[in-house]
Design an enzyme around this catalytic site. Sequence first.
Site, PDB file in Angstrom:
ATOM      1  N   ARG A 241       0.824  -1.213   0.000  1.00  0.00           N
ATOM      2  CA  ARG A 241       0.000   0.000   0.000  1.00  0.00           C
ATOM      3  C   ARG A 241       0.857   1.261   0.000  1.00  0.00           C
ATOM      4  O   ARG A 241       0.506   2.272  -0.597  1.00  0.00           O
ATOM      5  CB  ARG A 241      -0.964   0.024   1.187  1.00  0.00           C
ATOM      6  CG  ARG A 241      -2.049  -1.013   1.117  1.00  0.00           C
ATOM      7  CD  ARG A 241      -2.981  -0.745  -0.067  1.00  0.00           C
ATOM      8  NE  ARG A 241      -4.002  -1.760  -0.141  1.00  0.00           N
ATOM      9  CZ  ARG A 241      -4.201  -2.565  -1.178  1.00  0.00           C
ATOM     10  NH1 ARG A 241      -3.452  -2.471  -2.249  1.00  0.00           N
ATOM     11  NH2 ARG A 241      -5.155  -3.461  -1.160  1.00  0.00           N
TER      12      ARG A 241
ATOM     13  N   GLU B 136       1.828   1.696  -3.400  1.00  0.00           N
ATOM     14  CA  GLU B 136       0.659   2.180  -4.126  1.00  0.00           C
ATOM     15  C   GLU B 136       0.486   3.693  -3.929  1.00  0.00           C
ATOM     16  O   GLU B 136       0.209   4.423  -4.885  1.00  0.00           O
ATOM     17  CB  GLU B 136      -0.592   1.444  -3.646  1.00  0.00           C
ATOM     18  CG  GLU B 136      -1.853   1.846  -4.365  1.00  0.00           C
ATOM     19  CD  GLU B 136      -3.066   1.100  -3.848  1.00  0.00           C
ATOM     20  OE1 GLU B 136      -3.944   0.815  -4.678  1.00  0.00           O
ATOM     21  OE2 GLU B 136      -3.149   0.819  -2.631  1.00  0.00           O
TER      22      GLU B 136
ATOM     23  N   SER C 277      15.311  15.422   1.035  1.00  0.00           N
ATOM     24  CA  SER C 277      16.373  14.565   1.553  1.00  0.00           C
ATOM     25  C   SER C 277      15.803  13.391   2.334  1.00  0.00           C
ATOM     26  O   SER C 277      14.846  13.540   3.096  1.00  0.00           O
ATOM     27  CB  SER C 277      17.294  15.377   2.465  1.00  0.00           C
ATOM     28  OG  SER C 277      18.264  14.535   3.044  1.00  0.00           O
TER      29      SER C 277
END
Length: 147
Positions: free
Chosen positions: A88, A91, A114
Site C-alpha cells: 500500500r 501504491e 532529503s
Amino acid sequence: MMNKELMTAKILEAKVTKGMTWEAIAEAVDMSPVFTTSACLGMNSMAEDKAFALCETLGLDKQVAEALQSCPKKAWDGAVPQDPLIYRLYEIVGVYGDTLKEIIHEKFGDGIMSAIDFSMEVDKEENPKGDRVVVTMNGKFLPYKAW
C-alpha cells in the site's frame, strides 16, 4: 564481523524474549522509534553509545553493537512487495508520487526532499469511523545546482 541479517535476527529474537515494543526500546536509547527500528532492521547505523545502550537493553553482545554501528547497504528487492502494508505504501507513491513531485517543485523549485536530513513519525489517531494511521515525513529540501 556479524552481518546485518544476523544482527536483525538476534535483535528481533531478543525483542520478543524481553516482550518489548519498538517504542520502549527507542525510549531506552533516547532515539526516535522509527529510526531505532530502521537501524535494528539493518537500514541505518547507530552511534557507538546508542548501539551499546540498545544491546544492554536487550541483553545482546558486543558483536551486535558493532554490527549496529556498521554502514548499511541501503538496497531492497526491486520487485513489488507482497506484504499488504508495504504494498500500500508503494501504491501511495505510485498514485501520488508525481503529484507530490509537482507540488514540491512548485513550492520549492527544482530539487528533492532529503532522505538523509530526514525524520519520520508514525502515530495513531483514534476516529469513530476507524482508527487512522498518521505518517509524518520531514525532509530537508535540496535544490539541484547548475554549473
